[in-house]
Design a protein around this motif. Structure first.
Motif, PDB file in Angstrom:
ATOM      1  N   ALA A 160       1.219  -1.069   0.151  1.00 60.87           N
ATOM      2  CA  ALA A 160       0.323  -0.166   0.052  1.00 60.87           C
ATOM      3  C   ALA A 160       0.689   1.543   0.396  1.00 60.87           C
ATOM      4  O   ALA A 160       0.119   2.221  -1.119  1.00 60.87           O
ATOM      5  N   LEU A 161       1.761   1.136   0.695  1.00 61.21           N
ATOM      6  CA  LEU A 161       3.098   2.401   0.602  1.00 61.21           C
ATOM      7  C   LEU A 161       2.944   2.522  -0.375  1.00 61.21           C
ATOM      8  O   LEU A 161       4.389   3.403  -0.816  1.00 61.21           O
ATOM      9  N   LEU A 162       4.170   1.450  -1.186  1.00 59.21           N
ATOM     10  CA  LEU A 162       4.854   1.839  -2.754  1.00 59.21           C
ATOM     11  C   LEU A 162       3.647   1.734  -3.898  1.00 59.21           C
ATOM     12  O   LEU A 162       4.450   2.068  -5.014  1.00 59.21           O
ATOM     13  N   ALA A 163       2.650   0.511  -3.799  1.00 61.70           N
ATOM     14  CA  ALA A 163       1.964   0.436  -4.861  1.00 61.70           C
ATOM     15  C   ALA A 163       1.764   1.918  -6.101  1.00 61.70           C
ATOM     16  O   ALA A 163       1.797   2.266  -7.190  1.00 61.70           O
ATOM     17  N   ASP A 164       0.833   2.459  -5.119  1.00 58.95           N
ATOM     18  CA  ASP A 164       0.441   4.251  -5.894  1.00 58.95           C
ATOM     19  C   ASP A 164       1.351   4.779  -5.962  1.00 58.95           C
ATOM     20  O   ASP A 164       1.777   5.633  -7.245  1.00 58.95           O
ATOM     21  N   ARG A 165       2.704   4.693  -5.682  1.00 66.78           N
ATOM     22  CA  ARG A 165       3.818   5.713  -5.794  1.00 66.78           C
ATOM     23  C   ARG A 165       4.296   5.461  -7.499  1.00 66.78           C
ATOM     24  O   ARG A 165       4.885   6.024  -8.063  1.00 66.78           O
ATOM     25  N   VAL A 221       1.629   5.541 -14.475  1.00 65.50           N
ATOM     26  CA  VAL A 221       1.027   5.217 -15.750  1.00 65.50           C
ATOM     27  C   VAL A 221      -0.013   5.507 -15.026  1.00 65.50           C
ATOM     28  O   VAL A 221      -1.534   5.384 -16.462  1.00 65.50           O
ATOM     29  N   TRP A 222      -0.977   5.054 -14.186  1.00 64.03           N
ATOM     30  CA  TRP A 222      -2.356   5.219 -14.377  1.00 64.03           C
ATOM     31  C   TRP A 222      -3.002   6.609 -14.365  1.00 64.03           C
ATOM     32  O   TRP A 222      -4.516   6.578 -14.447  1.00 64.03           O
ATOM     33  N   ALA A 223      -2.749   8.164 -14.180  1.00 58.59           N
ATOM     34  CA  ALA A 223      -3.705   8.535 -14.395  1.00 58.59           C
ATOM     35  C   ALA A 223      -3.035   9.106 -15.600  1.00 58.59           C
ATOM     36  O   ALA A 223      -3.842   9.652 -16.224  1.00 58.59           O
ATOM     37  N   GLU A 224      -1.934   8.597 -16.742  1.00 60.82           N
ATOM     38  CA  GLU A 224      -2.344   8.696 -17.527  1.00 60.82           C
ATOM     39  C   GLU A 224      -3.388   7.607 -18.602  1.00 60.82           C
ATOM     40  O   GLU A 224      -4.017   8.408 -19.682  1.00 60.82           O
ATOM     41  N   HIS A 225      -3.273   6.903 -18.701  1.00 61.70           N
ATOM     42  CA  HIS A 225      -3.905   5.330 -19.211  1.00 61.70           C
ATOM     43  C   HIS A 225      -5.415   5.932 -18.686  1.00 61.70           C
ATOM     44  O   HIS A 225      -6.340   5.859 -19.666  1.00 61.70           O
ATOM     45  N   SER A 226      -5.605   6.105 -17.268  1.00 68.55           N
ATOM     46  CA  SER A 226      -7.330   6.201 -17.141  1.00 68.55           C
ATOM     47  C   SER A 226      -7.545   7.998 -17.916  1.00 68.55           C
ATOM     48  O   SER A 226      -8.840   7.492 -17.749  1.00 68.55           O
ATOM     49  N   ALA A 227      -6.543   8.218 -17.961  1.00 63.95           N
ATOM     50  CA  ALA A 227      -7.260  10.134 -18.550  1.00 63.95           C
ATOM     51  C   ALA A 227      -7.604   9.830 -19.886  1.00 63.95           C
ATOM     52  O   ALA A 227      -8.794  10.138 -20.102  1.00 63.95           O
ATOM     53  N   VAL A 228      -6.841   8.547 -20.569  1.00 64.54           N
ATOM     54  CA  VAL A 228      -7.253   8.576 -21.443  1.00 64.54           C
ATOM     55  C   VAL A 228      -8.348   7.056 -22.141  1.00 64.54           C
ATOM     56  O   VAL A 228      -9.461   7.937 -22.972  1.00 64.54           O
ATOM     57  N   LEU A 229      -8.804   7.130 -21.362  1.00 61.05           N
ATOM     58  CA  LEU A 229     -10.311   6.178 -20.990  1.00 61.05           C
ATOM     59  C   LEU A 229     -11.500   7.181 -20.680  1.00 61.05           C
ATOM     60  O   LEU A 229     -12.097   6.429 -21.546  1.00 61.05           O
ATOM     61  N   ALA A 230     -10.820   7.993 -19.837  1.00 55.90           N
ATOM     62  CA  ALA A 230     -12.169   8.782 -19.781  1.00 55.90           C
ATOM     63  C   ALA A 230     -12.538   9.758 -20.680  1.00 55.90           C
ATOM     64  O   ALA A 230     -13.695   9.509 -20.671  1.00 55.90           O
TER      65      ALA A 230
END
Length: 269
Positions: free
Chosen positions: A164-169, A174-183
């Protein structure tokens, strides 16, 4: 005096372990691990709903028929070109659903698994106490039972806490980039299509025109859509499986080295 203190310490360990097993819902470590698993399950649930909605729209678009009477009478379904995209979205949605179920299972099982681990530690302490008092053969079980009990009680939730401490960082970019594309891509699906049947042929033609626009938008960005879906799925798998299992594997190697008597440890194959 020293023997009495050792026995008293073993009794305290047993009492504390059984108390922790009984009170596992209040354990901060398991609560943190469960919260992490629930957060991943919630995020994957949101993506799953988005993908299933997109899948429904694509399936509906493929059924639109265009009639013709020039030379040969008949109908055609020009939006069938969306079928490969629709199939890909459906398959990825199925995997995301499996991830959502797995994280939900982890969240539910984390507490009981830690309770079993603490109970094993308590039993190990009692066996050690009994072996010291009677010289019984149960002493050979003390080390493996206690070590693997600690593995379930502490290492399992701790691996998810560290994740939990490491995964989000590690995956934030990657999450921000591709979730923005999906949205951005799924935003084109937002227009409400008149499905009530009121409006006659004009409404049907308007719907067909909207679906045609949708088809061209999706078909033109099919590569971006698939790449983003794969990346988002990879983030989920990394957060709930790969990273926790890597950390847990380290704890497992340490547990095996501690569970075996000195000089008998062999590396995992």
């Amino acid at each position: 005096m020293g023997e009495s203190r050792r026995r008293f310490a073993l009794v305290l360990v047993a009492v504390a372990a059984f108390a922790a097993a009984f009170l596992y819902p209040s354990n901060p470590a398991t609560q943190g691990a469960q919260a992490y698993a629930r957060s991943v399950a919630t995020a994957s649930g949101g993506v799953y709903v988005t993908l299933r909605s997109l899948n429904a729209v694509l399936s509906t678009a493929q059924e639109i028929e265009v009639g013709g009477s020039f030379v040969v009478q008949g109908t055609a379904q020009p939006l069938k070109v969306l079928e490969p995209i629709d199939d890909t979205v459906e398959r990825i949605a199925g995997v995301v659903f499996s991830v959502m179920v797995a994280t939900g299972l982890i969240s539910v099982a984390m507490g009981p698994a830690s309770a079993v681990g603490f109970a094993m530690v308590g039993v190990a302490a009692l066996l050690r106490l009994g072996a010291g008092m009677t010289g019984g053969a149960g002493g050979s079980l003390v080390r493996p039972l206690g070590v693997y009990g600690l593995f379930l009680a502490a290492a399992l939730p701790l691996s998810f806490l560290v994740a939990a401490l490491l995964a989000d960082r590690m995956t934030a970019g990657v999450w921000a980039e591709h979730s923005a594309v999906l949205a951005e891509i799924t935003a084109s699906v937002a227009p409400e299509i008149d499905t009530a049947g009121s409006g006659g042929w004009r409404a049907v033609m308007e719907d067909a025109e909207r679906y045609g626009t949708l088809a061209s938008n999706l078909y033109g960005r099919a590569d971006d859509l698939v790449a983003s879906l794969v990346a988002i799925l990879a983030v989920f798998l990394f957060k709930v499986l790969v990273l926790p299992l890597l950390i847990l594997g380290g704890f497992l190697v340490l547990s095996r080295s501690l569970a075996l008597p000195p000089g008998r440890f062999t590396p995992m194959r």
